[in-house]
Structures are given as C-alpha cells and as structure tokens.
Design an enzyme around this catalytic site. Structure first.
Site, short mmCIF file in Angstrom:
data_model
loop_
_atom_site.label_atom_id
_atom_site.label_comp_id
_atom_site.label_asym_id
_atom_site.label_seq_id
_atom_site.Cartn_x
_atom_site.Cartn_y
_atom_site.Cartn_z
N VAL A 106 54.04 -89.78 92.55
CA VAL A 106 55.06 -88.88 91.85
C VAL A 106 55.16 -87.33 92.17
O VAL A 106 53.96 -86.91 92.35
CB VAL A 106 55.04 -89.32 90.41
CG1 VAL A 106 55.71 -90.55 90.42
CG2 VAL A 106 53.85 -89.02 89.69
N SER A 107 56.06 -86.58 92.16
CA SER A 107 55.84 -85.19 92.31
C SER A 107 55.44 -84.29 91.27
O SER A 107 54.81 -83.44 91.29
CB SER A 107 57.47 -84.80 92.78
OG SER A 107 57.59 -85.47 93.96
N THR A 108 55.74 -84.69 89.93
CA THR A 108 55.10 -83.98 88.93
C THR A 108 54.42 -84.80 87.66
O THR A 108 54.30 -85.89 87.87
CB THR A 108 56.40 -83.52 88.11
OG1 THR A 108 57.24 -84.34 87.28
CG2 THR A 108 57.36 -82.55 88.98
N GLN B 109 56.12 -87.24 85.64
CA GLN B 109 56.72 -88.39 86.06
C GLN B 109 55.52 -89.41 85.84
O GLN B 109 54.49 -89.26 85.96
CB GLN B 109 57.05 -88.29 87.39
CG GLN B 109 58.41 -87.38 87.68
CD GLN B 109 58.61 -87.20 89.02
OE1 GLN B 109 57.74 -86.79 89.78
NE2 GLN B 109 59.71 -87.02 89.30
#
Length: 189
Positions: free
Chosen positions: A8-10, A13
C-alpha cells in the site's frame, strides 16, 4: 515456492485485503510493505526479488502493487522471464508471462493500469482545485509542530549527524525533519 507481494502507498492504508487474497491463492511467504509504488527502491520488494528462484511463482493482488509505471512493470517481468519465474496477478486474471501471447496481454494490461493511475491523479488534482476555489484546503492535514523535537533535530543536523540517524532517533520522517529545520531557520542541503 509460491511467493506473494502486498503493498500500500501510505502508512494509513491497510494490507489485510491483499494478504487475505494472497493466502487464498496459496502463497507460502508474503512480503509486505507500505511504500509508494513510484519509488524505485522498495526494501521488501528488493528482499523478495533476491529470494526468487527458477520455478518459483510470484502472485500480487494487482499489477499496480508491483509497479506504477509501465517501464517498472516491463523491467520486472523481463527479470522474471530471464530467471524462469512465473508471475500472476489476481485482479487482472492469472496469465502466463512465459508465452508471447501472455506477454502481450501483460503489456496491454500494464498500459491500462498506467492510464488508470494517471486518470486518478488528474481527478484528485481537479477535486483539490475545486475545493480550493470554494475556500477549502485539500491534501493531507498539516502535522503538529513539536518544538522540542524541532530543536533537537536542528541541533543534531548542525552537528552533522546523518539524516537517517536523526529521523530514527526522533522517530520522525524525512519530510518532518526538513519541515522542522525550515521552521527553526536552519539552512539545509
């Protein structure tokens, strides 16, 4: 061996949905991380790539979890092909990247995923512009300013401590460090 990769990007998340799907597809070992897909260096992905051997299978939930650009994806698939590694994506359907037709399908899907990412970015930008026009601020919330940590960061930086050490010691991100230095009036490189 069947490997899985979830990303996931962050930090906010959650990886649970991807991990559940990868387990369902029989992944014996799952590498997971929270890092932007645009980064070329991802620690867990690099560890995974070191582990893969001929005959292994790598499964991802979606192509964009592996890479955000067509070039990244094509380069990785080329490496897999050279090493004799099979690759499957759950949401795009399992396809065989070792055949010419499977490789062509992969490239088409990679282009479509890239377009999807760009459309999403454009929609986000447009939404933020519309919100600003109405007087609302968009984007991430501004973090709190910790004067004690900011002063410590400035002191450590001026003593030429390594950036990674400062961030680790104070448990802050690089962007927070630079924000603190800026607010403390410390010039940085």
């Amino acid at each position: 061996m069947i490997f899985g990769y979830a990303r996931v990007s962050t930090r906010e998340q959650n990886l649970d949905m991807q991990i559940d799907a990868l387990k369902k597809y029989g992944c014996e070992k799952i590498y997971q991380e929270k890092a932007s897909g645009t980064k070329t260096k991802r620690e867990e992905l690099d560890k995974l790539l070191e582990q893969l051997r001929s005959g292994d299978i790598l499964i991802v939930y979606s192509l964009d979890r592996l890479g955000r650009t067509v070039l990244q994806l094509i380069n990785l698939i080329t490496v897999f092909k050279e090493k004799g590694i099979q690759f499957k994506s759950i949401t795009e359907g399992a396809f065989d990247t070792t055949s010419p037709m499977g490789e062509a399908i992969f490239q088409i899907i990679a282009v479509l995923k890239s377009v999807e990412v760009n459309v999403l970015k454009e929609r986000t930008r447009s939404g933020l512009d519309a919100a600003r026009a109405r007087g609302r601020l968009g984007g991430r919330p501004v973090g709190s300013y910790d004067k004690v940590k900011a002063a410590a960061a400035a002191t450590l930086y001026q003593k030429e401590a390594p950036i990674s050490q400062i961030c680790g010691t104070l448990k802050i991100s690089r962007s927070t460090l630079y924000d603190y230095l800026r607010k403390e009036g410390v010039e940085y490189k």
